[in-house]
Design an enzyme around this catalytic site. Sequence first.
Site, PDB file in Angstrom:
ATOM      1  CG  ASP A 205      -1.693   1.139   1.250  1.00  0.00           C
ATOM      2  OD1 ASP A 205      -2.284   1.656   0.481  1.00  0.00           O
ATOM      3  OD2 ASP A 205      -1.651   2.012   2.326  1.00  0.00           O
ATOM      4  CG  LEU A 286      -8.063   9.367   3.809  1.00  0.00           C
ATOM      5  CD1 LEU A 286      -8.300  10.780   4.315  1.00  0.00           C
ATOM      6  CD2 LEU A 286      -9.484   9.446   2.895  1.00  0.00           C
ATOM      7  NE  ARG A 287       0.420   5.815   1.919  1.00  0.00           N
ATOM      8  CZ  ARG A 287       0.467   5.033   3.014  1.00  0.00           C
ATOM      9  NH1 ARG A 287       0.064   3.933   3.180  1.00  0.00           N
ATOM     10  NH2 ARG A 287       0.908   5.739   4.215  1.00  0.00           N
ATOM     11  N   GLY A 288      -4.788   6.042  -1.498  1.00  0.00           N
ATOM     12  CA  GLY A 288      -5.472   5.713  -2.650  1.00  0.00           C
ATOM     13  C   GLY A 288      -5.835   7.065  -3.085  1.00  0.00           C
TER      14      GLY A 288
END
Length: 348
Positions: A205, A286-288
């Site tokens: 991720d 919220l990285r995506g």
Amino acid sequence: MNKIIKQARPVFPFTAIIGQEEMKLALILNVIDPQIGGVMIMGDRGTGKSTTIRAIADLLPEIEVIADDIFNSHPSDYDLMSDLVKEKVENQNDLDTEFIKVPMVDLPLGATEDRLCGTIDIEKALNEGVKNFEPGLLAKANRGILYVDEVNLLDDHLVDILLDSAASGWNTVEREGISIRHPARFVLVGSGNPEEGELRPQLLDRFGMHAEIRTVKDPSLRVQIVEQRTNFDYDPYSCIKQFQDKQNALKESIVAAQKILSNVVIDYDLKVKISKICGILNVDGLRGDIVTNRAAKAYAAYQNRDEVLVEDIKKVITLCLRHRLRKDPLELVDSGMKVEKIVGEILN
């Protein structure tokens, strides 16, 4: 007239690489905006992963650094200077600069933490009061590309260090109460073969983008690739000369995109749709969302535009999200196809 620089080891031209569009696009976007967070390239053996990564590093324009500085410090950007260079700048010392090729550093599988982070000579520090630092690969990769082949076989502890440095842009080495901190801004590129094991989801991720590559099946295309590689091995400088104009054009596009990137905007409604897609796909954290927004802006800049279009998001979103989906062993649908299906419904 294009000047061909003779190198000790000629590098296969990036624009001569046939196919593997996902990998090439992911690398270009990360070079335009290193804050996207790097690329994880997973695919079959012998598909040109290493060749492509070396080719993108060779393509990039030279960077200006402080002469004889082990950290490739930037002459004017304070965030990209080592502490020693900052002191000299603050004391208004004149600093010589030079231009070097963008650093391309390989991290070998058997590397130790000291080899990666660098070491402090404790004896010299205690006896002479001098901070003597032996730079590691993170220092050498500053303002360049750090490539880890077979990253899925690398010790998890080293992967953690790599990802932390890539995210923060700094490396700190502490020994016996002595601390040295230096900039470590680099594009992290990892590659691997899924047959040899997957990365832990929480590590996967942390990579901004995930490109999948497959062996070319079309016979005529395979012949074309083989012939091109054979021609390069036989006479590399003729091959480099043949693609020089394309190389220069791509280099100019990347430099132009880097210059306008900070001015690129993305409409609020499009941001909401990106987050809606992430929500429907159950993407953790919220990285995506953040990476997709960044990558879409970088792609718009690459297309010489200052506003993100729906097409830009469609072009990059699978690369940004496919590795963030929760794995279901009973799921028959490929994660990339799953992303594309939801994208098609939301961004119609």
